[in-house]
Design a protein around this motif. Structure first.
Motif, mmCIF file in Angstrom:
data_model
loop_
_atom_site.group_PDB
_atom_site.id
_atom_site.type_symbol
_atom_site.label_atom_id
_atom_site.label_comp_id
_atom_site.label_asym_id
_atom_site.label_seq_id
_atom_site.Cartn_x
_atom_site.Cartn_y
_atom_site.Cartn_z
ATOM 1 N N VAL A 99 1.050 56.648 44.581
ATOM 2 C CA VAL A 99 1.427 57.650 45.723
ATOM 3 C C VAL A 99 2.099 58.982 44.795
ATOM 4 N N ASP A 100 1.413 60.135 44.643
ATOM 5 C CA ASP A 100 1.578 61.280 43.638
ATOM 6 C C ASP A 100 1.147 60.886 42.621
ATOM 7 N N GLY A 101 0.264 60.614 41.721
ATOM 8 C CA GLY A 101 -0.154 60.289 40.987
ATOM 9 C C GLY A 101 0.997 59.461 40.236
ATOM 10 N N VAL A 102 1.903 59.116 40.535
ATOM 11 C CA VAL A 102 3.030 57.596 40.381
ATOM 12 C C VAL A 102 2.350 56.180 39.979
ATOM 13 N N LEU A 103 2.212 55.618 39.167
ATOM 14 C CA LEU A 103 1.955 53.835 39.109
ATOM 15 C C LEU A 103 3.947 53.323 39.555
ATOM 16 N N THR A 104 3.733 52.762 40.668
ATOM 17 C CA THR A 104 5.216 51.571 40.560
ATOM 18 C C THR A 104 5.129 50.590 40.042
ATOM 19 N N VAL A 105 5.318 49.262 39.567
ATOM 20 C CA VAL A 105 5.643 47.992 39.452
ATOM 21 C C VAL A 105 7.293 47.405 39.744
ATOM 22 N N ALA A 106 7.261 46.289 40.429
ATOM 23 C CA ALA A 106 8.569 45.815 40.616
ATOM 24 C C ALA A 106 8.226 43.821 39.764
ATOM 25 N N SER A 107 9.283 44.028 39.984
ATOM 26 C CA SER A 107 9.605 42.417 39.529
ATOM 27 C C SER A 107 11.038 41.846 39.767
ATOM 28 N N SER A 108 11.059 40.783 40.594
ATOM 29 C CA SER A 108 12.515 40.435 41.057
ATOM 30 C C SER A 108 12.552 38.227 40.355
ATOM 31 N N GLU A 109 10.973 38.469 40.026
ATOM 32 C CA GLU A 109 11.066 36.876 39.657
ATOM 33 C C GLU A 109 12.429 36.265 38.797
ATOM 34 N N GLN A 110 13.115 36.920 37.889
ATOM 35 C CA GLN A 110 13.718 36.020 37.033
ATOM 36 C C GLN A 110 14.988 36.480 37.379
ATOM 37 N N ARG A 111 16.292 35.701 37.044
ATOM 38 C CA ARG A 111 17.673 35.730 37.371
ATOM 39 C C ARG A 111 18.261 37.410 36.466
#
Length: 140
Positions: A68-80
Motif C-alpha cells: 500500500v503506497d510502497g509499504v509492506l505491513t505484517v501483523a501477528s496476534s497469535e501469542q498472548r
C-alpha cells in the motif's frame, strides 16, 4: 526490540521499521481486553535505502499486490505476549522479503523426448487402445 532484520546478507535497520500495537481479538483471560498484544510492523519498501536497487526492484515487482503506497505491513496476534507477537511479525516480514528478493530460477532448456520414451508412449497407447477395443460388444 532493536535488532536489525537480515535480508540476504543485507541488514535492515530497526529505524526503518515502524511498529503499531493494538488489542488482540479472540478468546483470552481477564486481561486480554486491556493489553495491546497484537503487533503490526510496517516497512517502507519503496523508500528504503538499506536494500540494493536490484533487490528492491525485484521485491517491489513481486509484492506489488501486497503493498500500500510502497509499504509492506505484517501483523501477528497469535501469542498472548506482545514480545512474542513482535518477534513473529518480524520473522514473517523477513521471510516475505527473503522470498520476494530471491533470484529468478534458471530458464528451462527444452529437451527432446528420448527414443525409448517415445516407444514406451506408443506401446502404452496401443495397449490402452486394445483394452478398449476388447471391451466393446460385438453387436451380435
Amino acid at each position: 526490540m532493536t535488532t536489525d532484520l537480515d535480508i540476504r546478507g543485507v541488514p535492515i535497520p530497526a529505524a526503518e521499521l515502524s511498529w503499531r500495537f493494538s488489542r488482540s481479538s479472540g478468546p483470552g483471560g481477564q486481561s486480554v481486553n486491556t493489553t495491546d498484544s497484537r503487533a503490526e510492523v510496517s516497512f517502507d519498501l519503496g523508500a528504503t535505502t538499506a536494500l540494493p536497487d536490484v533487490l528492491k526492484q525485484r521485491a517491489l515487482r513481486r509484492l506489488e499486490g501486497r503493498l500500500v503506497d510502497g509499504v509492506l505491513t505484517v501483523a501477528s496476534s497469535e501469542q498472548r505476549s506482545q514480545l512474542m507477537n513482535r518477534q513473529t511479525a518480524a520473522r514473517r516480514l523477513a521471510d516475505i522479503l527473503v522470498e520476494a528478493t530471491a533470484p529468478p530460477p534458471p530458464p528451462r532448456r527444452p529437451t527432446k523426448p528420448t527414443r525409448g520414451m517415445r516407444e514406451r508412449r506408443l506401446r502404452n497407447k496401443h495397449h490402452r487402445g486394445e483394452i478398449k477395443r476388447l471391451r466393446r460388444s460385438t453387436g451380435d
